[in-house]
Scaffold this motif. Structure first.
Motif, PDB file in Angstrom:
ATOM      1  N   UNK A 186       0.873  -1.175   0.000  1.00  0.00           N
ATOM      2  CA  UNK A 186       0.000   0.000   0.000  1.00  0.00           C
ATOM      3  C   UNK A 186       0.909   1.223   0.000  1.00  0.00           C
ATOM      4  N   UNK A 187       1.481   1.529  -1.171  1.00  0.00           N
ATOM      5  CA  UNK A 187       2.508   2.563  -1.240  1.00  0.00           C
ATOM      6  C   UNK A 187       1.942   3.971  -1.028  1.00  0.00           C
ATOM      7  N   UNK A 188       0.744   4.218  -1.492  1.00  0.00           N
ATOM      8  CA  UNK A 188       0.142   5.534  -1.267  1.00  0.00           C
ATOM      9  C   UNK A 188      -0.150   5.734   0.216  1.00  0.00           C
ATOM     10  N   UNK A 189      -0.633   4.680   0.874  1.00  0.00           N
ATOM     11  CA  UNK A 189      -0.874   4.767   2.309  1.00  0.00           C
ATOM     12  C   UNK A 189       0.415   4.940   3.082  1.00  0.00           C
ATOM     13  N   UNK A 190       1.483   4.266   2.626  1.00  0.00           N
ATOM     14  CA  UNK A 190       2.791   4.407   3.276  1.00  0.00           C
ATOM     15  C   UNK A 190       3.315   5.823   3.109  1.00  0.00           C
ATOM     16  N   UNK A 191       3.134   6.384   1.922  1.00  0.00           N
ATOM     17  CA  UNK A 191       3.578   7.762   1.664  1.00  0.00           C
ATOM     18  C   UNK A 191       2.875   8.732   2.610  1.00  0.00           C
ATOM     19  N   UNK A 192       1.591   8.555   2.774  1.00  0.00           N
ATOM     20  CA  UNK A 192       0.824   9.427   3.675  1.00  0.00           C
ATOM     21  C   UNK A 192       1.339   9.301   5.109  1.00  0.00           C
ATOM     22  N   UNK A 193       1.640   8.068   5.537  1.00  0.00           N
ATOM     23  CA  UNK A 193       2.124   7.856   6.907  1.00  0.00           C
ATOM     24  C   UNK A 193       3.479   8.529   7.125  1.00  0.00           C
ATOM     25  N   UNK A 194       4.387   8.365   6.157  1.00  0.00           N
ATOM     26  CA  UNK A 194       5.712   8.985   6.302  1.00  0.00           C
ATOM     27  C   UNK A 194       5.606  10.520   6.292  1.00  0.00           C
ATOM     28  N   UNK A 195       4.725  11.046   5.463  1.00  0.00           N
ATOM     29  CA  UNK A 195       4.550  12.503   5.419  1.00  0.00           C
ATOM     30  C   UNK A 195       4.041  13.033   6.756  1.00  0.00           C
ATOM     31  N   UNK A 196       3.099  12.321   7.353  1.00  0.00           N
ATOM     32  CA  UNK A 196       2.575  12.742   8.651  1.00  0.00           C
ATOM     33  C   UNK A 196       3.630  12.555   9.742  1.00  0.00           C
ATOM     34  N   UNK A 197       4.478  11.521   9.587  1.00  0.00           N
ATOM     35  CA  UNK A 197       5.564  11.327  10.539  1.00  0.00           C
ATOM     36  C   UNK A 197       6.567  12.465  10.485  1.00  0.00           C
ATOM     37  N   UNK A 198       6.883  12.912   9.289  1.00  0.00           N
ATOM     38  CA  UNK A 198       7.801  14.049   9.117  1.00  0.00           C
ATOM     39  C   UNK A 198       7.193  15.311   9.716  1.00  0.00           C
ATOM     40  N   UNK A 207      16.318  11.748   9.013  1.00  0.00           N
ATOM     41  CA  UNK A 207      16.836  11.112   7.792  1.00  0.00           C
ATOM     42  C   UNK A 207      16.126   9.793   7.524  1.00  0.00           C
ATOM     43  N   UNK A 208      15.877   9.024   8.581  1.00  0.00           N
ATOM     44  CA  UNK A 208      15.221   7.723   8.408  1.00  0.00           C
ATOM     45  C   UNK A 208      13.818   7.893   7.841  1.00  0.00           C
ATOM     46  N   UNK A 209      13.082   8.867   8.358  1.00  0.00           N
ATOM     47  CA  UNK A 209      11.723   9.095   7.882  1.00  0.00           C
ATOM     48  C   UNK A 209      11.747   9.577   6.430  1.00  0.00           C
ATOM     49  N   UNK A 212      12.433   6.683   4.107  1.00  0.00           N
ATOM     50  CA  UNK A 212      11.220   5.892   3.915  1.00  0.00           C
ATOM     51  C   UNK A 212      10.277   6.534   2.920  1.00  0.00           C
ATOM     52  N   UNK A 213      10.136   7.856   3.010  1.00  0.00           N
ATOM     53  CA  UNK A 213       9.256   8.576   2.091  1.00  0.00           C
ATOM     54  C   UNK A 213       9.775   8.510   0.661  1.00  0.00           C
ATOM     55  N   UNK A 214      11.082   8.707   0.462  1.00  0.00           N
ATOM     56  CA  UNK A 214      11.650   8.674  -0.883  1.00  0.00           C
ATOM     57  C   UNK A 214      11.529   7.288  -1.506  1.00  0.00           C
ATOM     58  N   UNK A 215      11.777   6.251  -0.702  1.00  0.00           N
ATOM     59  CA  UNK A 215      11.645   4.880  -1.211  1.00  0.00           C
ATOM     60  C   UNK A 215      10.217   4.604  -1.648  1.00  0.00           C
TER      61      UNK A 215
END
Length: 333
Positions: A186-198, A207-209, A212-215
């Protein structure tokens, strides 16, 4: 009596939930008109403006009504472990997310199990800690990490999502939600999670977050490019194949196309030239020849082709094309 501010926020959350239910496919497109009418009625009745993004964000606190309710559902099913008592006894109960010495000890045992990669033991310890403090975001996030490490990605996502709902500022929970969703593709869901984490981390994120977002973004781009096959992966004519370097089609197939053998006109007679020149496989071969001088020189120096050209010029007619195309010298070339 006019609706209170709290009820107005709830009305905005309901309107947002209805709109999201159409967008995410929970409701069908046929229901969209009815949902729009319902949203308009709620907005008019409660005197709220769904287009006011700031007001909607304030009402939801960065979450959604569905995720907020999921927390309630899970918490209400947790046994309290105590019988009903006086109001003074109720006030002495720890809050659902408040840690106790016992729950923290269980968390430490889970951390130690994670360090030695005993993920089942870690899950067991965190589960026992959550039985005491059912809404503790740290315990939930840690169990999500253990679930991810043991390959139970759906359970990891469930725990991490619950942790982010309890504490939207807890960045580790967002990171673990991003990882779980990524592992579920679920790459779109993962992108949303990393963005909210940042956003929760502030200062541009760790850097880790950001990794994750770039990947995750690369995966989304790869998936979008994969909807259409690359041009060099598709054969343009029946019988065409990917030969070496120059991209020549299969010679025996070309012989059949040119009318060699019993299917030709007489003894390998030549078919209509306009049909040949309009054949995409023949056109591709001709283009390859014209763009590769070495291949053209090799063709012109081949004795069989020279002989064919001489016979054709002297009125001798075309030779059997199937024999020509199956000639080992020509095939090797």
């Amino acid at each position: 009596m006019a609706p209170t501010e709290s009820k107005k926020r709830l009305a905005l959350a309901i309107i947002d939930f209805l709109g999201a239910s159409v967008k995410d496919g929970t409701l069908t497109a046929d229901d969209a008109e009815s949902i729009e009418i319902a949203q308009s009625c709620i907005a008019d009745t409660f005197k709220v403006d769904p287009s006011d993004e700031a007001a909607v964000k304030d009402a939801l606190g960065g979450q959604s009504l569905a995720s907020i309710y999921s927390v309630y559902e899970k918490l209400r099913k947790k046994p309290s472990g105590e019988s009903a008592g006086s109001s003074s006894q109720e006030s002495q109960k720890p809050q659902a997310g408040a840690p106790t010495p016992e729950s923290d000890k269980l968390k430490s045992e889970g951390n130690a199990a994670m360090a030695r990669k005993d993920y089942n033991a870690a899950i067991d310890s965190y589960t026992k800690a959550l039985a005491i403090a059912s809404a503790n975001p740290i315990y939930l996030s840690n169990r999500a990490a253990a679930y991810s490490a043991s390959g139970q990605h759906e359970k990891a996502a469930e725990d991490a999502e619950l942790a982010t709902t309890v504490d939207p500022k807890y960045s580790k929970a967002w990171s673990r939600l991003g990882l779980a969703r990524f592992d579920m593709a679920d790459y779109k869901g993962a992108k949303e999670a990393y963005e909210k984490g940042i956003e929760a981390e502030g200062n541009g994120g760790s850097d880790a977050m950001k990794r994750g977002l770039e990947t995750t973004k690369r995966k989304i781009e790869e998936a979008s490019r994969g909807t259409e096959p690359p041009a060099d992966a598709v054969d343009e004519a029946p019988g065409a194949s990917r030969g070496a370097g120059g991209g020549m089609p299969d010679l025996s197939s070309l012989a059949s196309m040119l009318g060699g053998g019993a299917g030709g006109q007489g003894g390998g007679g030549m078919p209509d030239l306009s049909s040949i020149m309009n054949n995409p496989m023949f056109a591709s071969m001709a283009q390859n020849l014209m763009s590769n001088p070495d291949m053209m020189n090799n063709l012109m120096s081949n004795p069989r082709l020279r002989q064919m050209a001489e016979n054709f010029g002297q009125g001798g007619g075309m030779p059997d094309m199937s024999q020509l195309m199956n000639d080992p010298n020509l095939a090797d070339m």
